[in-house]
Design an enzyme around this catalytic site. Structure first.
Site, PDB file in Angstrom:
ATOM      1  N   SER A   1       1.121  -0.891   0.480  1.00 56.28           N
ATOM      2  CA  SER A   1      -0.039   0.065  -0.024  1.00 56.28           C
ATOM      3  C   SER A   1       0.920   1.254   0.114  1.00 56.28           C
ATOM      4  O   SER A   1       2.260   1.809   0.162  1.00 56.28           O
ATOM      5  CB  SER A   1      -1.346   0.157   1.446  1.00 56.28           C
ATOM      6  OG  SER A   1      -1.158   0.948   1.324  1.00 56.28           O
TER       7      SER A   1
ATOM      8  N   TYR B   1      -1.057  -0.922  10.732  1.00 57.75           N
ATOM      9  CA  TYR B   1      -1.366  -0.918   8.603  1.00 57.75           C
ATOM     10  C   TYR B   1       0.044  -0.773   8.395  1.00 57.75           C
ATOM     11  O   TYR B   1       0.454  -1.309   7.633  1.00 57.75           O
ATOM     12  CB  TYR B   1      -2.769  -0.680   8.485  1.00 57.75           C
ATOM     13  CG  TYR B   1      -3.640  -0.976   7.078  1.00 57.75           C
ATOM     14  CD1 TYR B   1      -3.856  -2.436   6.653  1.00 57.75           C
ATOM     15  CD2 TYR B   1      -2.697   0.222   5.861  1.00 57.75           C
ATOM     16  CE1 TYR B   1      -3.954  -2.391   5.175  1.00 57.75           C
ATOM     17  CE2 TYR B   1      -3.276   0.116   4.416  1.00 57.75           C
ATOM     18  CZ  TYR B   1      -3.407  -0.933   4.606  1.00 57.75           C
ATOM     19  OH  TYR B   1      -3.615  -1.389   3.309  1.00 57.75           O
TER      20      TYR B   1
ATOM     21  N   LYS C   1       2.889  -3.058   5.847  1.00 56.10           N
ATOM     22  CA  LYS C   1       2.595  -2.816   4.954  1.00 56.10           C
ATOM     23  C   LYS C   1       4.704  -2.094   4.625  1.00 56.10           C
ATOM     24  O   LYS C   1       4.996  -2.839   3.703  1.00 56.10           O
ATOM     25  CB  LYS C   1       1.450  -1.846   4.392  1.00 56.10           C
ATOM     26  CG  LYS C   1       0.289  -1.737   4.749  1.00 56.10           C
ATOM     27  CD  LYS C   1      -0.045  -3.070   3.833  1.00 56.10           C
ATOM     28  CE  LYS C   1      -1.408  -3.548   3.277  1.00 56.10           C
ATOM     29  NZ  LYS C   1      -1.624  -4.776   2.821  1.00 56.10           N
TER      30      LYS C   1
HETATM   31  N1  LIG Z   1      -8.729  -0.942  -0.713  1.00 54.11           N
HETATM   32  C1  LIG Z   1      -7.739   0.021  -0.995  1.00 54.11           C
HETATM   33  O1  LIG Z   1      -7.793   1.022  -1.176  1.00 54.11           O
HETATM   34  C2  LIG Z   1      -6.595  -0.565  -0.833  1.00 54.11           C
HETATM   35  C3  LIG Z   1      -5.559   0.177  -1.261  1.00 54.11           C
HETATM   36  C4  LIG Z   1      -3.938  -0.124  -0.099  1.00 54.11           C
HETATM   37  C5  LIG Z   1      -3.711  -1.358  -0.418  1.00 54.11           C
HETATM   38  N2  LIG Z   1      -4.812  -2.385  -0.474  1.00 54.11           N
HETATM   39  C6  LIG Z   1      -4.545  -4.243   0.060  1.00 54.11           C
HETATM   40  O2  LIG Z   1      -5.203  -4.541  -1.127  1.00 54.11           O
HETATM   41  C7  LIG Z   1      -5.328  -6.270  -0.360  1.00 54.11           C
HETATM   42  C8  LIG Z   1      -6.775  -6.302  -0.725  1.00 54.11           C
HETATM   43  O3  LIG Z   1      -8.386  -5.298   0.168  1.00 54.11           O
HETATM   44  P1  LIG Z   1      -9.747  -4.666  -0.409  1.00 54.11           P
HETATM   45  O4  LIG Z   1      -9.577  -3.725  -0.163  1.00 54.11           O
HETATM   46  O5  LIG Z   1      -9.705  -5.707  -1.380  1.00 54.11           O
HETATM   47  O6  LIG Z   1     -10.265  -5.366   1.407  1.00 54.11           O
HETATM   48  P2  LIG Z   1     -11.117  -6.431   1.010  1.00 54.11           P
HETATM   49  O7  LIG Z   1     -11.356  -6.310   2.861  1.00 54.11           O
HETATM   50  O8  LIG Z   1     -12.419  -6.423   0.224  1.00 54.11           O
HETATM   51  O9  LIG Z   1     -10.176  -8.190   0.798  1.00 54.11           O
HETATM   52  C9  LIG Z   1      -9.600  -8.357   1.630  1.00 54.11           C
HETATM   53  C10 LIG Z   1      -9.902  -9.629   1.978  1.00 54.11           C
HETATM   54  O10 LIG Z   1      -8.850 -10.945   2.154  1.00 54.11           O
HETATM   55  C11 LIG Z   1     -10.126 -11.974   2.833  1.00 54.11           C
HETATM   56  N3  LIG Z   1      -8.980 -11.899   4.625  1.00 54.11           N
HETATM   57  C12 LIG Z   1      -9.338 -11.316   5.811  1.00 54.11           C
HETATM   58  N4  LIG Z   1      -8.090 -11.971   6.961  1.00 54.11           N
HETATM   59  C13 LIG Z   1      -7.579 -12.995   5.863  1.00 54.11           C
HETATM   60  C14 LIG Z   1      -7.094 -13.842   6.484  1.00 54.11           C
HETATM   61  N5  LIG Z   1      -6.878 -14.602   7.727  1.00 54.11           N
HETATM   62  N6  LIG Z   1      -6.654 -15.090   5.560  1.00 54.11           N
HETATM   63  C15 LIG Z   1      -7.062 -15.039   3.811  1.00 54.11           C
HETATM   64  N7  LIG Z   1      -8.143 -14.596   3.682  1.00 54.11           N
HETATM   65  C16 LIG Z   1      -8.426 -12.866   4.280  1.00 54.11           C
HETATM   66  C17 LIG Z   1     -10.888 -11.035   3.039  1.00 54.11           C
HETATM   67  O11 LIG Z   1     -12.078 -11.991   3.281  1.00 54.11           O
HETATM   68  C18 LIG Z   1     -11.571 -10.502   1.515  1.00 54.11           C
HETATM   69  O12 LIG Z   1     -11.846 -11.256   1.103  1.00 54.11           O
HETATM   70  C19 LIG Z   1      -5.261  -5.866   0.864  1.00 54.11           C
HETATM   71  O13 LIG Z   1      -3.889  -6.487   1.248  1.00 54.11           O
HETATM   72  C20 LIG Z   1      -5.523  -4.578   1.348  1.00 54.11           C
HETATM   73  O14 LIG Z   1      -3.789  -4.462   2.751  1.00 54.11           O
HETATM   74  C21 LIG Z   1      -5.823  -2.203  -0.725  1.00 54.11           C
END
Ligand SMILES: NC(=O)c1ccc[n+]([C@@H]2O[C@H](COP(=O)([O-])OP(=O)(O)OC[C@H]3O[C@@H](n4cnc5c(N)ncnc54)[C@H](O)[C@@H]3O)[C@@H](O)[C@H]2O)c1
Length: 258
Positions: free
Chosen positions: A150, A163, A167
């Site tokens: 991130s 977080y 990251k």
């Molecule tokens: N959405 C954003 O703005 C953003 C920005 C930067 C980074 N990210 C990163 O992208 C990735 C996905 O995030 P997202 O926004 O799609 O979130 P989200 O909550 O929609 O998806 C996260 C997924 O991870 C799964 N998960 C949670 N705990 C788990 C575990 N212990 N084992 C297996 N699966 C697990 C959840 O069930 C879900 O399907 C994350 O690593 C997040 O930190 C997201």
């Protein structure tokens, strides 16, 4: 050859936490690029992964995805996922370490449990998935690992102490693993997205003062969409990036350029 190949035909790609949000979009994109995708989700939420497999099946004229349970905080679950994937699909060529959680609160309010939960999924989970899949890739002398970091691994942002720490750990873990596994043909890279609208970020984005702050920090005055990240993931998964390893590809609308 005049142009690099971005195709993934014949490759098997595992995407952690791909029953929702970004992981779902990565699974759809990787399948579209030719890969067979292992859509993984927490055991209690496996139905979500099955829905994504159905979406992929509806778009492809081939069996392009399977759904398997995975809790990245459990080494037993990770090893079972690796065993079942190899048994059913024969190999693993790509790992997208996507599963992640976030607990947003002021640093003074963060509990030990908050810290352990976030670091457990977002850093420890990333490492042990990379280790288990990486062992298989090192043996086969090929593989591509893409860790979803991130921009908060590169800069600070308030109310995100665990977080940001996790990251930042992912960004440097990416460099470390890249160095160790380069001799074995395994590339390890990361992407660092800005705010993208998903279930993870909805609570933040629905607060007007947070939304305004985010827009102020984004030279490209719009939120990211999951689709904005897919090209980067396919690039890092494909032969086009064979000389790229240890890199974090920032996809942030210019946030960290300011
Ligand atoms: N959405 C954003 O703005 C953003 C920005 C930067 C980074 N990210 C990163 O992208 C990735 C996905 O995030 P997202 O926004 O799609 O979130 P989200 O909550 O929609 O998806 C996260 C997924 O991870 C799964 N998960 C949670 N705990 C788990 C575990 N212990 N084992 C297996 N699966 C697990 C959840 O069930 C879900 O399907 C994350 O690593 C997040 O930190 C997201």
């Amino acid at each position: 050859m005049a142009s690099a190949s971005f195709r993934l035909d014949g490759k098997v790609a595992v995407v952690t936490g791909s029953g929702s949000g970004l992981g779902r979009t990565f699974a759809l994109g990787l399948a579209d690029a030719g890969a067979t995708v292992v859509v993984t989700e927490l055991p209690g939420l496996l139905g979500r992964a099955e829905v994504v497999v159905g979406e992929i099946a509806a778009q492809m004229d081939r069996q392009a995805a399977i759904a398997l349970p995975l809790d990245v905080t459990s080494l037993a679950s990770i090893h079972e996922l690796v065993r079942t994937t190899v048994e059913r699909l024969g190999q693993m060529d790509v790992l997208v370490n996507n599963a992640g959680i976030q607990i947003a609160k002021p640093a003074l309010d963060v509990t030990e449990e908050d810290w352990d939960r976030v670091l457990g999924v977002d850093l420890k989970g990333v490492f042990f998935c990379a280790q288990a899949v990486g062992r298989h890739m090192v043996e086969r002398r090929q593989g591509k690992i893409i860790n979803v970091a991130s921009i908060m691994g590169l800069i600070g942002y308030r109310e995100r102490a665990p977080y940001c720490s996790a990251k930042a750990g992912v960004v440097n873990l990416t460099r470390e693993l890249a160095i160790e596994w380069a001799p074995y043909g395994v590339n390890v890279n990361a992407i660092a997205p800005t705010f993208i609208r998903t279930p993870l970020t909805e609570p933040t984005l629905s607060r007007p003062e947070m939304y305004d702050d985010i827009m102020y920090r984004m030279p490209i005055k719009r939120l990211g969409l999951p689709e904005d990240l897919v090209g980067g993931v396919i690039y890092l998964a494909s032969p086009a990036s064979d000389l790229v390893t240890g890199h974090t590809l920032v996809i942030d609308g210019g946030w960290t350029a300011m």
